[in-house]
Enzyme design. Structure first.
Site, short mmCIF file in Angstrom:
data_model
loop_
_atom_site.label_atom_id
_atom_site.label_comp_id
_atom_site.label_asym_id
_atom_site.label_seq_id
_atom_site.Cartn_x
_atom_site.Cartn_y
_atom_site.Cartn_z
N GLY A 97 8.41 -0.51 3.35
CA GLY A 97 8.67 -0.67 4.78
C GLY A 97 9.04 -2.08 5.18
N ASP B 88 -2.79 -8.05 -1.98
CA ASP B 88 -2.18 -6.74 -2.23
C ASP B 88 -2.37 -6.31 -3.68
OD1 ASP B 88 -0.94 -4.46 -1.42
OD2 ASP B 88 1.09 -5.26 -1.44
#
Length: 634
Positions: free
Chosen positions: A25, A146
């Protein structure tokens, strides 16, 4: 959203796109060929803003340059090297090294197709290989944000895990939202892998990465996704019913998975110590303290102390009665009466005197009997009861090891960070008569070289900055790196090379030679010193200078450094070395005959950098003085 760039497009007249490696995204990742580096493959990450407009593009450019400076600091063999950023057609790109291999997500899917998952030994090895990487980035105040199986690649070249896709692009998206959309939060980190503080408030700490690493570990062990292993109503992980592991290992993972940051391990070194205790049960490690129960909002906001809890044995103290507690009477209460003194009664006085005489007679008789019988009866001493000392846990060093593939004729470099209680050992296989060279660049790390039999190799190989020698044995050699005493943390780079054994030369035919006439020894000539002051250009914190030195010419540079600045000097090119001296002319400890030195100066003044060489050589010197990096938020 702008469409993907067609395959074959050349960006910046240099990067030719080969394929799309992935898309999310927030951006795309392309595989490209670097035409300026012999068509070497690299990864291009394109940033795709969720909104368009001049504000978003300008803000993105500003943050991209700031984040590029952060990525440039990360130089570790298990992290893709950052190369550059550029803009083209209002698109922003990051350029990094390409890592060939499979992600652990792909490897897990392959295992699941066979009805399998990763073993405990495989996951434990993965964690031990990734912890030094996290220690390196955390020491620079950088949080990955992440960590997940998708962002760990098993590199095909050396079968080491490589950490990719720092949460930089997502962090940029979070900060470039226009004012009218600031109420819409942007998640940094993968749902299920990122801890609650990162998802809810955007805050991340070093143990936020440890949480995500533990989630990745239980996913690899069970083959299940986080949503299948976590009950968000009771805030509890139920992964152990899907994977049977050592209870000690499970305890380490569960503490890393604690909901509150204060209940987790606070640093990589704490996790490494816990894992080391599993491999070496003889080392007594105190159990972790139970999670504190907050009694107020203030207590709930304060994280658990980082100080290690040590059990100490001692006698229990007698219980002290509270001043408000009722006191128990020692006996019956007798009313106070006025009595006549005993000395007024003559019969009582006579009885007391008689009693004292009898007691004195008995005591004298007992003493005489003891003296008379002393030669026949040896008194036996009654042992005094003593407490059993409770052993105090020792502060064992945290040790890491890594095997390096080094063939004759090859050179390699590895980089990392060591703390004061850590030791790293690099293992190299070599054969007898080969020549091994090792050199350390770093302000606080020293090197020791051990032979296959465990002894130090010949030739001053204990706690040095460089070593070179011909090997006496065939087998595995151990290069042990330890920090200098008193240094809390230090970055380093280890340069290694291995030369093949020389071919045996034919024995020459001896020929008679005349005895040469000895010639007088030349008188040594003191080298000439050329002194020059270096100053930094306006707006810059560093400067480079090139010149020539020899055994007869030493270049000396004066650099004005302010108190508290981080001062560094490095030979960028050339076969010269450095001597660093304090403003008073005294040598800086461990800063003689080095190619790199950096430290935070205790006092301001003109520091002296001497460039020296035994042969005439051209060199390039880089010098910088910067403000110290702020520590990460607690």
């Amino acid at each position: 959203m702008q469409p993907p760039i067609p395959t074959g497009t050349v960006l910046q007249n240099r990067y030719r796109l080969s394929s799309i490696l992935g898309q999310g995204g927030f951006g795309r990742t392309y595989l490209a060929e670097d035409l300026g580096r012999f068509n070497e493959r690299c990864a291009l990450k394109e940033f795709i803003p969720s909104q368009s407009g001049a504000y978003v593009l300008d803000k993105s450019k500003e943050l991209f340059q700031r984040e590029a400076a952060i990525l440039y600091q990360i130089q570790h063999p298990q992290i893709p090297q950052f190369r550059a950023t550029f803009e083209e057609n209002q698109r922003l790109f990051l350029v990094q090294d390409y890592v060939e291999g499979k992600t652990y997500r792909t490897l897990l899917n392959e295992r699941k197709a066979q009805g399998k998952a990763f073993t405990e030994a495989e996951v434990l090895q993965l964690m031990q290989q990734l912890l030094p990487v996290l220690a390196h980035i955390h020491s620079k105040g950088i949080i990955h944000r992440d960590i997940a199986p998708d962002n760990i690649i098993l590199r095909q070249q050396d079968h080491l895990p490589v950490l990719i896709d720092f949460g930089v692009v997502k962090e940029i998206v979070t900060r470039v939202q226009p004012a009218e959309t600031e109420h819409q939060p942007t998640t940094v980190g993968k749902i299920g892998y990122a801890p609650s503080e990162q998802i809810q408030s955007g805050r991340a700490y070093p143990n936020s990465d440890l949480y995500a690493l533990a989630v990745s570990a239980v996913v690899l062990l069970t083959g299940k996704e986080p949503q299948e292993l976590y009950d968000d109503r009771s805030l509890t992980w139920y992964w152990q019913q899907w994977a049977k592991v050592n209870p000690g290992f499970a305890q380490v993972l569960n503490r890393m998975l604690s909901y509150r940051p204060g209940d987790r391990y606070q640093s990589v070194s704490e996790v490494a110590q816990a894992l080391q205790a599993l491999a070496n049960p003889s080392v007594v490690t105190p159990p972790p303290p139970p999670p504190p129960t907050p009694t107020s909002a203030t207590q709930a906001a304060n994280p658990t102390s980082r100080m290690q809890t040590v059990a100490v044995g001692r006698r229990p103290e007698p219980t002290a009665h509270s001043s408000n507690a009722p006191r128990r009477a020692a006996g019956p209460v007798i009313p106070t009466q006025t009595e006549t003194s005993v000395w007024d009664n003559p019969w009582a006085v006579a009885g007391i005197v008689t009693g004292l005489a009898i007691v004195t007679l008995i005591t004298t008789f007992a003493v005489v009997s003891a003296i008379r019988n002393g030669s026949d009866n040896t008194p036996v001493a009654t042992p005094t009861p003593t407490e059993t000392a409770t052993p105090t846990p020792t502060d064992e060093p945290v040790e890491y090891s890594q095997r390096l593939n080094l063939a004759p004729g090859d050179t390699t470099s590895v980089e990392g960070t060591l703390r004061e209680n850590e030791v790293v050992t690099y293992i190299v296989s070599a054969e007898q008569a080969q020549t091994l060279s090792a050199a350390i660049e770093g302000e606080g790390v020293l090197l020791s070289v051990f032979a296959p039999n465990g002894d130090l190799v010949e030739g001053n190989a204990e706690r040095v900055q460089q070593w070179q020698g011909v090997l006496d044995f065939t087998g595995e050699y151990y290069l042990e790196l330890r920090p200098v005493r008193g240094v809390e943390e230090s970055d380093y780079r280890l340069d290694l090379s291995l030369e093949a054994a020389p071919e045996p030369e034919p024995e020459p035919t001896p020929t008679p030679t005349e005895t040469p006439t000895p010639s007088p020894s030349p008188t040594p000539v003191e080298p000439q010193v050329d002194t020059q002051r270096l100053s930094f250009p306006a707006g810059s914190e560093g400067v480079e200078v090139s010149d020539t030195v020899s055994d007869r010419l030493t270049k000396r540079y004066l650099v004005n450094v302010q108190e508290g600045q981080v001062f560094s000097a490095e030979i960028i090119d050339g076969a010269a070395t450095l001597n660093i001296l304090f403003p008073n002319g005294e040598p800086v400890p461990d800063a003689s005959n080095v190619v790199f030195w950096g430290f935070q100066v205790p006092d301001g003044g003109d520091y002296i950098v001497e460039v020296i060489s035994t042969d005439e050589t051209d060199f390039t010197l880089g010098v910088s003085a910067t403000a110290p990096t702020e520590p990460p938020p607690e």
